[in-house]
Design an enzyme around this catalytic site. Structure first.
Site, mmCIF file in Angstrom:
data_model
loop_
_atom_site.group_PDB
_atom_site.id
_atom_site.type_symbol
_atom_site.label_atom_id
_atom_site.label_comp_id
_atom_site.label_asym_id
_atom_site.label_seq_id
_atom_site.Cartn_x
_atom_site.Cartn_y
_atom_site.Cartn_z
ATOM 1 N N LYS A 103 0.864 -1.190 0.000
ATOM 2 C CA LYS A 103 0.000 0.000 0.000
ATOM 3 C C LYS A 103 0.892 1.228 0.000
ATOM 4 C CE LYS A 103 -4.513 0.740 0.268
ATOM 5 N NZ LYS A 103 -5.615 -0.137 -0.146
ATOM 6 N N THR A 192 -15.272 -3.055 -6.888
ATOM 7 C CA THR A 192 -15.257 -3.187 -5.429
ATOM 8 C C THR A 192 -16.673 -3.077 -4.870
ATOM 9 O OG1 THR A 192 -13.089 -2.137 -5.493
ATOM 10 C CG2 THR A 192 -14.085 -2.418 -3.332
ATOM 11 N N ASN A 223 -16.058 5.825 -4.770
ATOM 12 C CA ASN A 223 -16.027 4.716 -5.721
ATOM 13 C C ASN A 223 -16.734 3.479 -5.153
ATOM 14 O OD1 ASN A 223 -14.380 2.047 -6.425
ATOM 15 N ND2 ASN A 223 -14.471 3.325 -8.242
HETATM 16 P P1 NAD Z 1 -13.208 7.504 -2.517
HETATM 17 O O1 NAD Z 1 -12.168 8.542 -2.311
HETATM 18 O O2 NAD Z 1 -13.731 7.268 -3.876
HETATM 19 O O3 NAD Z 1 -14.461 7.783 -1.545
HETATM 20 C C1 NAD Z 1 -14.324 7.967 -0.169
HETATM 21 C C2 NAD Z 1 -15.657 8.424 0.383
HETATM 22 O O4 NAD Z 1 -15.552 8.539 1.795
HETATM 23 C C3 NAD Z 1 -16.086 9.817 -0.117
HETATM 24 O O5 NAD Z 1 -17.490 9.845 -0.314
HETATM 25 C C4 NAD Z 1 -15.706 10.721 1.046
HETATM 26 O O6 NAD Z 1 -16.496 11.908 1.096
HETATM 27 C C5 NAD Z 1 -16.025 9.814 2.202
HETATM 28 N N1 NAD Z 1 -15.353 10.248 3.427
HETATM 29 C C6 NAD Z 1 -14.068 10.642 3.580
HETATM 30 N N2 NAD Z 1 -13.841 11.017 4.854
HETATM 31 C C7 NAD Z 1 -15.026 10.837 5.508
HETATM 32 C C8 NAD Z 1 -15.432 11.060 6.839
HETATM 33 N N3 NAD Z 1 -14.590 11.523 7.756
HETATM 34 N N4 NAD Z 1 -16.714 10.782 7.173
HETATM 35 C C9 NAD Z 1 -17.591 10.319 6.253
HETATM 36 N N5 NAD Z 1 -17.255 10.092 4.968
HETATM 37 C C10 NAD Z 1 -15.984 10.356 4.603
HETATM 38 O O7 NAD Z 1 -12.578 6.160 -1.896
HETATM 39 P P2 NAD Z 1 -12.989 4.648 -2.218
HETATM 40 O O8 NAD Z 1 -12.059 4.157 -3.258
HETATM 41 O O9 NAD Z 1 -14.437 4.552 -2.387
HETATM 42 O O10 NAD Z 1 -12.533 3.924 -0.859
HETATM 43 C C11 NAD Z 1 -13.364 3.856 0.290
HETATM 44 C C12 NAD Z 1 -12.870 2.757 1.199
HETATM 45 O O11 NAD Z 1 -12.862 1.516 0.483
HETATM 46 C C13 NAD Z 1 -11.459 2.921 1.740
HETATM 47 O O12 NAD Z 1 -11.366 2.330 3.016
HETATM 48 C C14 NAD Z 1 -10.615 2.094 0.764
HETATM 49 O O13 NAD Z 1 -9.392 1.671 1.301
HETATM 50 C C15 NAD Z 1 -11.563 0.930 0.542
HETATM 51 N N6 NAD Z 1 -11.308 0.166 -0.688
HETATM 52 C C16 NAD Z 1 -11.316 0.774 -1.907
HETATM 53 C C17 NAD Z 1 -11.129 -0.006 -3.037
HETATM 54 C C18 NAD Z 1 -11.217 0.586 -4.421
HETATM 55 O O14 NAD Z 1 -11.191 -0.196 -5.382
HETATM 56 N N7 NAD Z 1 -11.374 1.879 -4.584
HETATM 57 C C19 NAD Z 1 -10.870 -1.375 -2.918
HETATM 58 C C20 NAD Z 1 -10.874 -1.964 -1.656
HETATM 59 C C21 NAD Z 1 -11.089 -1.178 -0.540
#
Ligand code: NAD
Length: 416
Positions: A103, A192, A223
């Site tokens: 990571k 995801t 996402n």
């Molecule tokens: P992203 O940046 O697309 O979205 C993150 C979301 O979380 C946004 O809507 C943001 O406004 C919200 N957020 C941020 N801080 C916040 C807070 N303090 N309170 C409430 N909401 C808040 O990110 P993502 O890719 O959707 O990832 C989200 C989670 O999923 C993370 O933990 C990431 O590690 C995990 N994840 C992502 C993927 C991927 O393919 N993108 C894969 C596996 C795991």
């Protein structure tokens, strides 16, 4: 806070290793990442050079090259990245992928920078970690705050450096999560979130619950969250509350997912969208069948878990429940589908992208989504069966399966 996240994953490994007599050496090895890379690199921002700090943690590669996302978020630090890298090692093993865990990230808020500045940051970061990554060594992907466009810039920079330094072309498989035009995989954007929803569907099938008209609340409309919501709504479910970094909204009749997605795409947050404003405690205390945390780590504390009224928490985010919150859910009879299973659809389709790049042969969206469904369903069933056999929750079953697989490989390969 981030020290707590890293301690949490280490303590989970410890607990399951002890319970199941996993080789002690493996437990020790997995408590420490193989390499912790920190780079400082200058980027010209508004006529001045600013020094950025980049991280890449390579946790373990006994099962294959390091694999894991790059996070651009103000809270990124070495402990958070180490915890996320450790989860990647375990997650890839839950899905039987030929990958280890890694990571990385930078402690910035990407919204503070213009598109041109972000491109400069991405290219400079790639230069700074160039010698540590590679298609058979360490393969980054998007995570919070990063996207396909950023992966394109990084891949392009990496390919130029490979050509200049080693006369090597076609290095696109060094990054996944790219745009389709640049070797990305059909369906990677939705992978995801769709995988999260498939887990909910499988859970309901096992419990003989009809998902039609069942309700859910969603924290994080990025996402993962947005695509999970879309798929869950396609099962007939209703999203009655949603939250992001700007606040939380409630609508008993359910939100229109397409219009919400369009609004957030345009405005970069939920702020100002139709719905009753509520606070975070009110949000998590709502009566709903399913709760989907899809934002950041440690969002559901013991106190919040005490007030949860759902039947299922499905972890779209990595580590959204604290250890104590997990215990509270168990005591209250709330099922938890853990992160390393629930959000593994992302790395699964990243693996599909990597395979396609290596073969220069591309699959249709239909094929990708079918394979995603098949793999997620069989991983869910496998873990569910282990949890019944071991009389444990699904998190412990995931850790057991992963650690056993890693133990098997170490025992054949040796520890040298
Ligand atoms: P992203 O940046 O697309 O979205 C993150 C979301 O979380 C946004 O809507 C943001 O406004 C919200 N957020 C941020 N801080 C916040 C807070 N303090 N309170 C409430 N909401 C808040 O990110 P993502 O890719 O959707 O990832 C989200 C989670 O999923 C993370 O933990 C990431 O590690 C995990 N994840 C992502 C993927 C991927 O393919 N993108 C894969 C596996 C795991």
């Amino acid at each position: 806070m981030t020290v707590k996240v890293f301690n949490m994953v280490k303590s989970q490994i410890n607990k399951i290793s002890k319970q199941h007599n996993i080789n002690k050496n493996i437990c020790n090895i997995l408590q420490n990442p193989n390499s912790v890379i920190q780079t400082n690199f200058p980027v010209k921002i508004n006529n001045e050079y600013k020094i950025f700090q980049g991280y890449r943690v390579q946790h373990n590669n006994i099962c294959g090259p390091y694999k894991g996302g790059l996070r651009f978020n103000e809270n990124v630090d070495i402990n958070e990245v180490s915890a996320l890298a450790t989860w990647m090692t375990l997650k890839c093993s839950v899905q039987d992928l030929p990958y280890g865990g890694g990571k990385g990230g930078i402690a910035i808020n990407p919204n503070d920078y213009s598109s041109n500045q972000l491109e400069d940051i991405c290219r400079a970061f790639t230069k700074s970690i160039y010698k540590y990554i590679g298609s058979n060594v360490d393969i980054p992907a998007p995570d919070v705050g990063t996207n396909a466009e950023m992966m394109n810039w990084m891949t392009d920079e990496y390919e130029k450096l490979s050509m200049a330094n080693s006369n090597l072309s076609n290095q696109t498989s060094t990054f996944t999560g790219k745009s389709i035009e640049y070797g990305g995989c059909e369906g990677r954007d939705q992978a995801t979130g769709t995988g999260v929803a498939i887990c909910v569907k499988e859970w309901a099938r096992k419990k003989e619950i009809d998902l039609k008209d069942k309700t859910f609340i969603l924290q994080g409309f990025g996402n993962v969250g947005s695509f999970a919501a879309k798929k869950m709504i396609s099962y007939g479910m209703k999203m009655i509350a949603v939250g992001d970094h700007s606040g939380y909204l409630f609508n008993q009749d359910g939100f229109d997912i397409d219009s919400l997605q369009e609004y957030v795409f345009k405005n970069k947050s939920l702020d100002g969208y139709l719905g009753k404003k509520i606070n975070k405690s009110e949000f998590f205390a709502l009566e709903a069948d399913v709760c989907v945390p899809a934002a950041l780590e440690m969002e559901i504390t013991e106190k919040i878990a005490d007030n949860l009224k759902c039947k299922l928490v499905v972890e779209g985010a990595n580590g959204p429940l604290t250890e104590n919150a997990d215990k509270v859910c168990f005591e209250k009879g709330i099922d938890v589908i853990p992160d390393i299973l629930a959000n593994s659809g992302g790395v699964l389709v990243s693996y599909f992208e990597w395979l396609q790049n290596k073969q220069d042969y591309y699959w249709s969206l239909e094929k990708v989504l079918n394979k995603l469904d098949l793999n997620m369903t069989s991983a869910f069933d496998k873990i569910y069966d282990i949890s019944l056999k071991n009389n444990s929750n699904m998190r412990d079953a995931c850790y057991y399966y992963s650690l056993k697989r890693i133990e098997g490989i170490y025992e054949k390969r040796g520890f040298h």
